[in-house]
Design an enzyme around this catalytic site. Structure first.
Site, PDB file in Angstrom:
ATOM      1  N   LYS A  78      40.386  39.165  39.634  1.00  6.65           N
ATOM      2  CA  LYS A  78      39.212  39.972  39.246  1.00  6.65           C
ATOM      3  C   LYS A  78      38.841  40.949  40.364  1.00  6.65           C
ATOM      4  CE  LYS A  78      36.589  36.347  38.638  1.00  6.65           C
ATOM      5  NZ  LYS A  78      37.551  35.296  39.053  1.00  6.65           N
TER       6      LYS A  78
ATOM      7  N   ARG B  55      28.650  33.639  34.239  1.00 11.61           N
ATOM      8  CA  ARG B  55      29.583  32.526  34.371  1.00 11.61           C
ATOM      9  C   ARG B  55      29.139  31.327  33.556  1.00 11.61           C
ATOM     10  NH1 ARG B  55      31.721  33.791  39.783  1.00 11.61           N
ATOM     11  NH2 ARG B  55      33.317  32.270  40.259  1.00 11.61           N
TER      12      ARG B  55
ATOM     13  N   ARG C  33      45.617  33.685  49.811  1.00  9.63           N
ATOM     14  CA  ARG C  33      44.657  34.802  49.901  1.00  9.63           C
ATOM     15  C   ARG C  33      44.092  34.936  51.319  1.00  9.63           C
ATOM     16  NH1 ARG C  33      39.971  35.211  45.725  1.00  9.63           N
ATOM     17  NH2 ARG C  33      39.658  33.036  46.251  1.00  9.63           N
TER      18      ARG C  33
ATOM     19  N   ARG D  29      38.807  32.274  53.023  1.00 13.29           N
ATOM     20  CA  ARG D  29      37.453  31.960  52.550  1.00 13.29           C
ATOM     21  C   ARG D  29      37.166  30.462  52.660  1.00 13.29           C
ATOM     22  NH1 ARG D  29      36.535  34.967  46.842  1.00 13.29           N
ATOM     23  NH2 ARG D  29      35.878  32.872  46.255  1.00 13.29           N
TER      24      ARG D  29
ATOM     25  N   ARG E  64      36.597  24.167  41.733  1.00 13.12           N
ATOM     26  CA  ARG E  64      36.250  25.487  41.175  1.00 13.12           C
ATOM     27  C   ARG E  64      36.953  25.683  39.835  1.00 13.12           C
ATOM     28  NH1 ARG E  64      37.911  29.296  45.820  1.00 13.12           N
ATOM     29  NH2 ARG E  64      37.464  30.962  44.330  1.00 13.12           N
TER      30      ARG E  64
HETATM   31  P1  AP5 Z   1      41.470  37.910  43.724  1.00 12.15           P
HETATM   32  O1  AP5 Z   1      41.477  39.305  43.237  1.00 12.15           O
HETATM   33  O2  AP5 Z   1      40.794  37.608  45.018  1.00 12.15           O
HETATM   34  O3  AP5 Z   1      40.977  36.892  42.584  1.00 12.15           O
HETATM   35  P2  AP5 Z   1      39.545  36.677  41.925  1.00 12.15           P
HETATM   36  O4  AP5 Z   1      39.774  36.505  40.471  1.00 12.15           O
HETATM   37  O5  AP5 Z   1      38.596  37.742  42.377  1.00 12.15           O
HETATM   38  O6  AP5 Z   1      39.208  35.270  42.546  1.00 12.15           O
HETATM   39  P3  AP5 Z   1      37.902  34.663  43.248  1.00 12.15           P
HETATM   40  O7  AP5 Z   1      38.372  33.373  43.884  1.00 12.15           O
HETATM   41  O8  AP5 Z   1      37.237  35.652  44.153  1.00 12.15           O
HETATM   42  O9  AP5 Z   1      37.026  34.379  42.023  1.00 12.15           O
HETATM   43  P4  AP5 Z   1      35.886  33.388  41.923  1.00 12.15           P
HETATM   44  O10 AP5 Z   1      35.391  33.760  40.594  1.00 12.15           O
HETATM   45  O11 AP5 Z   1      36.206  31.952  42.108  1.00 12.15           O
HETATM   46  O12 AP5 Z   1      35.006  33.698  43.220  1.00 12.15           O
HETATM   47  P5  AP5 Z   1      33.583  34.354  43.430  1.00 12.15           P
HETATM   48  O13 AP5 Z   1      33.596  35.036  44.727  1.00 12.15           O
HETATM   49  O14 AP5 Z   1      33.162  35.111  42.209  1.00 12.15           O
HETATM   50  O15 AP5 Z   1      43.015  37.441  43.792  1.00 12.15           O
HETATM   51  C1  AP5 Z   1      43.392  36.171  44.291  1.00 12.15           C
HETATM   52  C2  AP5 Z   1      44.657  36.309  45.169  1.00 12.15           C
HETATM   53  O16 AP5 Z   1      45.758  36.676  44.341  1.00 12.15           O
HETATM   54  C3  AP5 Z   1      44.555  37.405  46.243  1.00 12.15           C
HETATM   55  O17 AP5 Z   1      45.229  36.980  47.391  1.00 12.15           O
HETATM   56  C4  AP5 Z   1      45.261  38.635  45.597  1.00 12.15           C
HETATM   57  O18 AP5 Z   1      45.856  39.488  46.564  1.00 12.15           O
HETATM   58  C5  AP5 Z   1      46.311  37.943  44.716  1.00 12.15           C
HETATM   59  N1  AP5 Z   1      46.559  38.656  43.461  1.00 12.15           N
HETATM   60  C6  AP5 Z   1      45.612  39.234  42.652  1.00 12.15           C
HETATM   61  N2  AP5 Z   1      46.194  39.742  41.544  1.00 12.15           N
HETATM   62  C7  AP5 Z   1      47.509  39.469  41.652  1.00 12.15           C
HETATM   63  C8  AP5 Z   1      48.637  39.708  40.802  1.00 12.15           C
HETATM   64  N3  AP5 Z   1      48.490  40.327  39.608  1.00 12.15           N
HETATM   65  N4  AP5 Z   1      49.856  39.271  41.213  1.00 12.15           N
HETATM   66  C9  AP5 Z   1      49.999  38.604  42.397  1.00 12.15           C
HETATM   67  N5  AP5 Z   1      48.987  38.355  43.238  1.00 12.15           N
HETATM   68  C10 AP5 Z   1      47.756  38.769  42.875  1.00 12.15           C
HETATM   69  O19 AP5 Z   1      32.630  33.066  43.479  1.00 12.15           O
HETATM   70  C11 AP5 Z   1      32.621  32.174  44.594  1.00 12.15           C
HETATM   71  C12 AP5 Z   1      31.535  31.125  44.415  1.00 12.15           C
HETATM   72  O20 AP5 Z   1      30.226  31.749  44.363  1.00 12.15           O
HETATM   73  C13 AP5 Z   1      31.587  30.302  43.105  1.00 12.15           C
HETATM   74  O21 AP5 Z   1      32.467  29.198  43.231  1.00 12.15           O
HETATM   75  C14 AP5 Z   1      30.118  29.882  42.936  1.00 12.15           C
HETATM   76  O22 AP5 Z   1      29.792  28.803  43.755  1.00 12.15           O
HETATM   77  C15 AP5 Z   1      29.363  31.105  43.423  1.00 12.15           C
HETATM   78  N6  AP5 Z   1      29.057  32.056  42.317  1.00 12.15           N
HETATM   79  C16 AP5 Z   1      29.510  33.331  42.196  1.00 12.15           C
HETATM   80  N7  AP5 Z   1      29.050  33.896  41.064  1.00 12.15           N
HETATM   81  C17 AP5 Z   1      28.263  32.961  40.469  1.00 12.15           C
HETATM   82  C18 AP5 Z   1      27.521  32.935  39.259  1.00 12.15           C
HETATM   83  N8  AP5 Z   1      27.497  33.991  38.446  1.00 12.15           N
HETATM   84  N9  AP5 Z   1      26.858  31.794  38.951  1.00 12.15           N
HETATM   85  C19 AP5 Z   1      26.868  30.732  39.764  1.00 12.15           C
HETATM   86  N10 AP5 Z   1      27.569  30.675  40.924  1.00 12.15           N
HETATM   87  C20 AP5 Z   1      28.250  31.781  41.274  1.00 12.15           C
END
Ligand code: AP5
Length: 222
Positions: free
Chosen positions: A16, A90, A129, A161, A172
């Site tokens: 994402k 979410r 990552r 991270r 997660r």
């Molecule tokens: P990346 O692009 O970083 O993936 P992502 O989908 O953004 O993954 P996240 O782990 O950031 O998502 P998340 O939803 O768990 O975290 P968030 O920060 O929102 O890609 C991943 C890796 O793969 C990278 O190394 C990239 O280079 C590689 N890659 C990408 N695309 C590729 C491809 N096509 N091919 C090969 N490699 C590829 O949330 C973190 C925490 O915050 C949550 O756990 C929760 O506690 C809290 N939180 C956030 N939002 C909320 C909410 N709305 N409600 C409640 N809690 C929340």
């Protein structure tokens, strides 16, 4: 063309953030990522950051009431030039709150972009990552920086991270399946869900998303 109000939906590690960076370049949309906002709060040790940290470190969701208020304030602050939401909503209560808030402001969601991949791919992705201080995302194999461990743009040290530890990642993923997967049906039933195969290379996923948005525009839905 009317404003683009987009949601990026999908499991942790699906790409994402990676796609968001590209889409921001394409459309110049205000980008609101709840994970990034929360990590900033944690870094600054704000009251919200202190409350959020224990949930994030455990791989659980931060309670809806804290997130909804934080996000809606930011949407208002950005004005009405559209938005790209990453990581919000979410849960069903978050989706309901977003729906109500944007309807109240006379706006509507354009599309929910679901980037999906199986858990085994996600675990591999997350374990490789690396992120920069400003949130730029790399992968040791698929998207390495020019110099190992160093951000291409600002030269800062790349980090792993806190919530990318294997035990946290497992939770997660569980949390995603339990609390966020219901949103797929939620947006599908509203006719705005668009699915993308997140196992494809990032450039291919990006091309597919852009083509889909162009088609929606041709159909005059944007
Ligand atoms: P990346 O692009 O970083 O993936 P992502 O989908 O953004 O993954 P996240 O782990 O950031 O998502 P998340 O939803 O768990 O975290 P968030 O920060 O929102 O890609 C991943 C890796 O793969 C990278 O190394 C990239 O280079 C590689 N890659 C990408 N695309 C590729 C491809 N096509 N091919 C090969 N490699 C590829 O949330 C973190 C925490 O915050 C949550 O756990 C929760 O506690 C809290 N939180 C956030 N939002 C909320 C909410 N709305 N409600 C409640 N809690 C929340």
């Amino acid at each position: 063309m009317s404003e683009l109000n987009l949601i990026l939906l999908g499991p942790p590690g699906a790409g994402k953030g990676t796609q968001a960076e590209r889409l921001r370049g394409d459309f110049g949309l205000p980008y609101l990522a709840t994970g990034d906002m929360l990590r900033t709060h944690v870094k600054e040790n704000s009251e919200l950051g202190q409350k959020a940290k224990e949930f994030m470190d455990a791989g659980d969701l931060v309670p809806d009431e804290l997130i909804i208020e934080m996000l809606l304030e930011r949407i208002d602050a950005e004005g009405d030039d559209g938005f790209l939401l990453d990581g919000f909503p979410r849960t069903v209560p978050q989706a309901d709150a977003l729906d109500a808030a944007i309807a109240e402001r006379g706006r509507r969601l354009t599309a929910a972009l679901l980037i999906d991949a199986p858990d085994e791919v996600l675990v591999r992705r997350i374990s490789g990552r690396r992120v920069s201080q400003s949130g730029r995302v790399y992968h040791v194999d698929s998207n390495p920086p020019e110099v190992e461990g160093v951000d291409d743009e600002d030269g800062s040290q790349l980090i792993i991270r806190d919530d990318d530890k294997p035990e946290t990642v497992k939770n997660r993923l569980k949390t995603y399946h339990r609390q966020t997967v219901p949103l797929i049906e939620y947006y599908e039933s509203r006719g705005i869900l668009q699915r993308f195969d997140g196992t494809r290379p990032a450039t291919e996923v990006h091309d597919h998303v852009r083509a889909t948005l162009a088609t929606l525009r041709l159909e005059d839905r944007l």
